[in-house]
Each structure stands twice: as C-alpha cells, then as structure tokens.
Motif scaffolding. Structure first.
Motif, short mmCIF file in Angstrom:
data_model
loop_
_atom_site.label_atom_id
_atom_site.label_comp_id
_atom_site.label_asym_id
_atom_site.label_seq_id
_atom_site.Cartn_x
_atom_site.Cartn_y
_atom_site.Cartn_z
N ASN A 30 0.99 -1.15 0.04
CA ASN A 30 -0.11 0.26 0.12
C ASN A 30 0.75 1.33 0.00
O ASN A 30 1.85 1.38 0.98
N PRO A 31 0.44 2.35 -1.07
CA PRO A 31 1.28 3.29 -0.97
C PRO A 31 1.58 4.24 0.29
O PRO A 31 2.65 4.67 0.90
N ALA A 32 0.39 4.22 0.98
CA ALA A 32 0.36 4.84 2.45
C ALA A 32 1.19 3.97 3.35
O ALA A 32 1.89 4.84 4.17
N LEU A 33 1.18 3.01 3.46
CA LEU A 33 2.23 2.21 4.29
C LEU A 33 3.66 2.43 3.86
O LEU A 33 4.32 2.85 4.81
N ILE A 34 4.02 2.50 2.73
CA ILE A 34 5.24 2.79 2.22
C ILE A 34 5.85 3.99 2.54
O ILE A 34 6.94 4.50 3.20
N ALA A 35 4.84 5.02 2.19
CA ALA A 35 5.16 6.44 2.60
C ALA A 35 5.33 6.60 4.07
O ALA A 35 6.40 7.31 4.50
N THR A 36 4.76 6.00 5.00
CA THR A 36 4.69 6.04 6.45
C THR A 36 6.05 5.10 6.87
O THR A 36 6.73 5.89 7.79
N SER A 58 15.55 4.88 0.09
CA SER A 58 13.98 4.03 0.02
C SER A 58 13.96 2.77 -0.43
O SER A 58 13.36 1.99 0.15
N PHE A 59 15.07 2.50 -1.44
CA PHE A 59 14.77 1.15 -2.00
C PHE A 59 15.70 0.09 -1.29
O PHE A 59 15.56 -1.24 -1.67
N ILE A 60 16.28 0.45 -0.33
CA ILE A 60 16.84 -0.29 0.71
C ILE A 60 15.93 -0.46 1.93
O ILE A 60 16.06 -1.73 2.40
N ILE A 61 15.70 0.45 2.31
CA ILE A 61 14.70 0.50 3.66
C ILE A 61 13.53 -0.55 3.37
O ILE A 61 13.07 -1.22 4.39
N ALA A 62 12.66 -0.25 2.51
CA ALA A 62 11.32 -1.02 2.22
C ALA A 62 11.66 -2.48 2.15
O ALA A 62 11.02 -3.12 2.90
N PRO A 63 12.69 -2.97 1.35
CA PRO A 63 12.79 -4.46 1.55
C PRO A 63 13.37 -4.89 2.76
O PRO A 63 13.11 -6.03 3.20
N LEU A 64 14.13 -4.32 3.30
CA LEU A 64 14.57 -4.72 4.90
C LEU A 64 13.64 -4.61 5.75
O LEU A 64 13.26 -5.48 6.63
N LEU A 111 6.88 6.47 -2.67
CA LEU A 111 7.54 7.80 -2.62
C LEU A 111 6.63 9.06 -3.33
O LEU A 111 6.65 10.04 -2.75
N ARG A 112 6.01 8.70 -4.32
CA ARG A 112 5.24 9.71 -4.93
C ARG A 112 3.95 10.07 -4.21
O ARG A 112 3.65 11.19 -3.97
N PHE A 113 3.42 9.16 -3.56
CA PHE A 113 2.37 9.51 -2.63
C PHE A 113 2.86 10.19 -1.27
O PHE A 113 2.31 11.34 -0.98
N ALA A 114 4.00 9.79 -0.87
CA ALA A 114 4.57 10.69 0.31
C ALA A 114 4.74 11.91 -0.02
O ALA A 114 4.42 12.86 0.77
N LEU A 115 5.22 12.33 -1.35
CA LEU A 115 5.53 13.80 -1.45
C LEU A 115 4.29 14.46 -1.99
O LEU A 115 4.30 15.62 -1.69
N ARG A 116 3.52 13.80 -2.65
CA ARG A 116 2.17 14.34 -3.00
C ARG A 116 1.33 14.72 -1.83
O ARG A 116 0.64 15.96 -1.75
N HIS A 117 1.42 13.80 -0.84
CA HIS A 117 0.49 14.17 0.56
C HIS A 117 1.45 14.58 1.47
O HIS A 117 0.87 14.79 2.55
N HIS A 118 2.62 15.18 1.12
CA HIS A 118 3.30 16.01 2.27
C HIS A 118 3.62 15.15 3.43
O HIS A 118 3.73 15.72 4.58
N VAL A 119 3.92 14.04 3.20
CA VAL A 119 4.40 13.35 4.42
C VAL A 119 5.99 13.31 4.46
O VAL A 119 6.42 13.13 5.48
#
Length: 173
Positions: A30-36, A58-64, A111-119
C-alpha cells in the motif's frame, strides 16, 4: 453458483483462501504504508544528519522493513554494525537483491504518494519527514514491528555511507 467451462464446480471458500495472500501482499505494498515507513526511517536518519536521508535509500529500507524474516533478524539497536549484521545473515543477504527488485515499483509509488501528500519533503536529493509521526501503532502488531524496524534501519543507514550500504547488500542505486 455457475459451473465453469471445464465442468468443475467452483468453491467460494477455495477462492477466498487463494485471494487472502494476494490481499495481504496488496496491503503490505500500500502506498500509504510505504510512505509511512519511509517517513519513519527518514525521521530517524534526519536526527543524525540534518541534511536528510538520500532518497535512493528508500529502495533499501522498504525491502529490509517489509520482509518478515529480515525484520525478525534485525538487531535490537544500531550498535551492531551493518556489515557485521550482513555477514551473519548470508541467506537474507543472498535474497535481498530479488526482494529489492520486486519492490522497485511499489517504492516509487509510495515515494510519489509521500511527496504528493506532504508526508515527505525532497531537499537536494534527500528526504525529510514533513511532520513528526503523531501516533504509534499498538504494541505486538505487525505495523508496530514494521515502523520499529524502519526507525532502526533509518538510524543504521545514517551511520553508513550510502554506497557501502548498496554494495554490502549486493544491489546498485
């Protein structure tokens, strides 16, 4: 209930069982979970380096963070050096490139979700959380484990050179 063209009878319970893993995967990506989780990691990183976390991490943190086996193997603190941890977990390290590749598109979306929603905010190729996290999920939930891991990994990344992190995990930016 209709009969499929093959003549087999479709069982609703079987469909549900097959769809449950797909639903779980969709929830984890879910983009919101990844943004969080990226915001949580960037917050921990930014506490040590005020310039912010390089967005490529970001591409390291998510899979870890999203891989349960990796989360369970993480140390309790950043006192364990990343290279030491990698050397003690060769099976996790061997599977990391594939997990990272599979998550490229979901991380981009997150990432796009986080930037678009000011996370998150992007400053000179570095991510900073737009706001500090306000609430914490209940203890002993998977969400709590994911965010705790994201905080630990964000702090860990701050203690290592970005290029060394990618090299140690066998991937490229």
């Amino acid at each position: 209930m209709s009969t499929p063209p093959t003549g087999q009878i479709r069982a609703p319970a079987a469909e549900t069982a097959w769809n449950e893993p797909a639903a779980l995967v969709a929830a984890m990506l879910n983009p919101a979970l990844i943004a969080t989780l990226l915001s949580t990691a960037a917050d921990a990183y930014t506490r040590r380096h005020t310039s912010g976390m390089p967005w490529t991490l970001s591409f390291i943190i998510a899979p870890l963070t999203l891989h349960q086996g990796t989360r369970e193997a993480l140390p309790a603190s950043t006192r364990t050096h990343l290279s030491t941890w990698i050397s003690h977990h060769p099976v996790l390290r061997a599977g990391f490139p594939r997990r990272a590749q599979v998550l490229v598109a979901p991380v981009r979306t997150g990432l796009r979700f986080a930037l678009r929603h000011h996370v998150l905010e992007l400053h000179h190729d570095c991510l900073k959380p737009a706001t500090r996290p306000h609430t914490t999920p209940p203890q002993e939930t998977e969400m709590h484990d994911i965010l705790r891991s994201a905080r630990l990994i964000g702090g860990w990344m701050a203690e290592n050179e970005t290029a060394a992190v990618f090299a140690g995990l066998g991937v490229g930016p």
